[in-house]
Write a protein that holds these residues in place. Structure first.
Motif, PDB file in Angstrom:
ATOM      1  N   ARG A   1     -32.938  -1.866  14.435  1.00 17.67           N
ATOM      2  CA  ARG A   1     -33.071  -1.102  13.198  1.00 17.67           C
ATOM      3  C   ARG A   1     -34.499  -0.601  13.050  1.00 17.67           C
ATOM      4  O   ARG A   1     -35.400  -1.093  13.721  1.00 17.67           O
ATOM      5  CB  ARG A   1     -32.666  -1.962  11.998  1.00 17.67           C
ATOM      6  N   PRO A   2     -34.688   0.376  12.159  1.00 15.09           N
ATOM      7  CA  PRO A   2     -36.055   0.844  11.894  1.00 15.09           C
ATOM      8  C   PRO A   2     -36.902  -0.264  11.264  1.00 15.09           C
ATOM      9  O   PRO A   2     -36.403  -1.126  10.543  1.00 15.09           O
ATOM     10  CB  PRO A   2     -35.864   1.999  10.916  1.00 15.09           C
ATOM     11  N   PHE A   3     -38.147  -0.223  11.538  1.00 14.87           N
ATOM     12  CA  PHE A   3     -39.179  -1.104  10.999  1.00 14.87           C
ATOM     13  C   PHE A   3     -39.161  -1.057   9.474  1.00 14.87           C
ATOM     14  O   PHE A   3     -39.010   0.008   8.880  1.00 14.87           O
ATOM     15  CB  PHE A   3     -40.493  -0.571  11.570  1.00 14.87           C
ATOM     16  N   ALA A   4     -39.315  -2.213   8.841  1.00 13.39           N
ATOM     17  CA  ALA A   4     -39.353  -2.309   7.381  1.00 13.39           C
ATOM     18  C   ALA A   4     -40.535  -3.187   6.965  1.00 13.39           C
ATOM     19  O   ALA A   4     -41.107  -3.920   7.780  1.00 13.39           O
ATOM     20  CB  ALA A   4     -38.047  -2.905   6.861  1.00 13.39           C
ATOM     21  N   ARG A   5     -40.892  -3.136   5.708  1.00 15.03           N
ATOM     22  CA  ARG A   5     -42.039  -3.890   5.177  1.00 15.03           C
ATOM     23  C   ARG A   5     -41.934  -5.379   5.492  1.00 15.03           C
ATOM     24  O   ARG A   5     -42.921  -6.029   5.819  1.00 15.03           O
ATOM     25  CB  ARG A   5     -42.147  -3.642   3.661  1.00 15.03           C
TER      26      ARG A   5
END
Length: 163
Positions: A10-14
């Protein structure tokens, strides 16, 4: 790690910042530049998650833990007026190697390239990293024999003897 588990890509998240930074540091150790490594959590947030991200990043997650990263950026257009997707860093934690994480991250990169209309993905491989070279070849990657990587520090031109 469970050998039967499939990584979630998945895309990078905080929430990933600390784990991504740990993997980036591990890569810096592996590639021999940890003494020059300067990226901080604040840098990842500002440049990867801010209003105008300078890079994209996919994470591979197994059992709620980030075990791999694929950092990328786009060259908007080149000779064919189409973008090139550049894979800057691909790294999988030692405990997750051999589980298909690297392949899953590369699949995400290639799918992203297709979504943005990029006809190619480019990357560099550390000269002595034969395992990585075999991995990329197994996926259909090819060594580009036409081009050699070059580099120059900004002050090199001032110090050169070019007249």
């Amino acid at each position: 790690m469970d050998g039967g588990a499939q990584a979630l890509i998945r895309p990078f998240a905080r929430r990933d910042v600390a784990q991504v930074l740990d993997l980036m540091r591990a890569l810096a150790v592996f590639e021999g530049y940890i003494d020059r490594f300067q990226v901080s959590e604040a840098d990842l947030i500002e440049h990867g998650l801010g209003p105008s991200p300078r890079f994209g990043l996919f994470v591979a997650e197994l059992a709620g833990h980030v075990v791999g990263i694929a950092v990328h950026y786009i060259i908007p257009w080149t000779f064919d007026l189409k973008p090139t997707l550049v894979l800057k860093e691909l790294f999988v934690a030692a405990e997750a190697r051999g589980l298909g994480v690297g392949r899953a991250l590369m699949t995400a990169i290639v799918e992203h390239a297709a979504r943005i209309g990029a006809p190619r993905v480019n990357w560099l491989v550390l000269a002595g990293n034969e395992r990585a070279k075999r991995f990329y070849e197994s996926l259909g990657g090819q060594h580009d024999i036409m081009w050699e990587p070059w580099t120059m520090a900004p002050n090199a031109l001032n110090d050169s003897r070019l007249d």
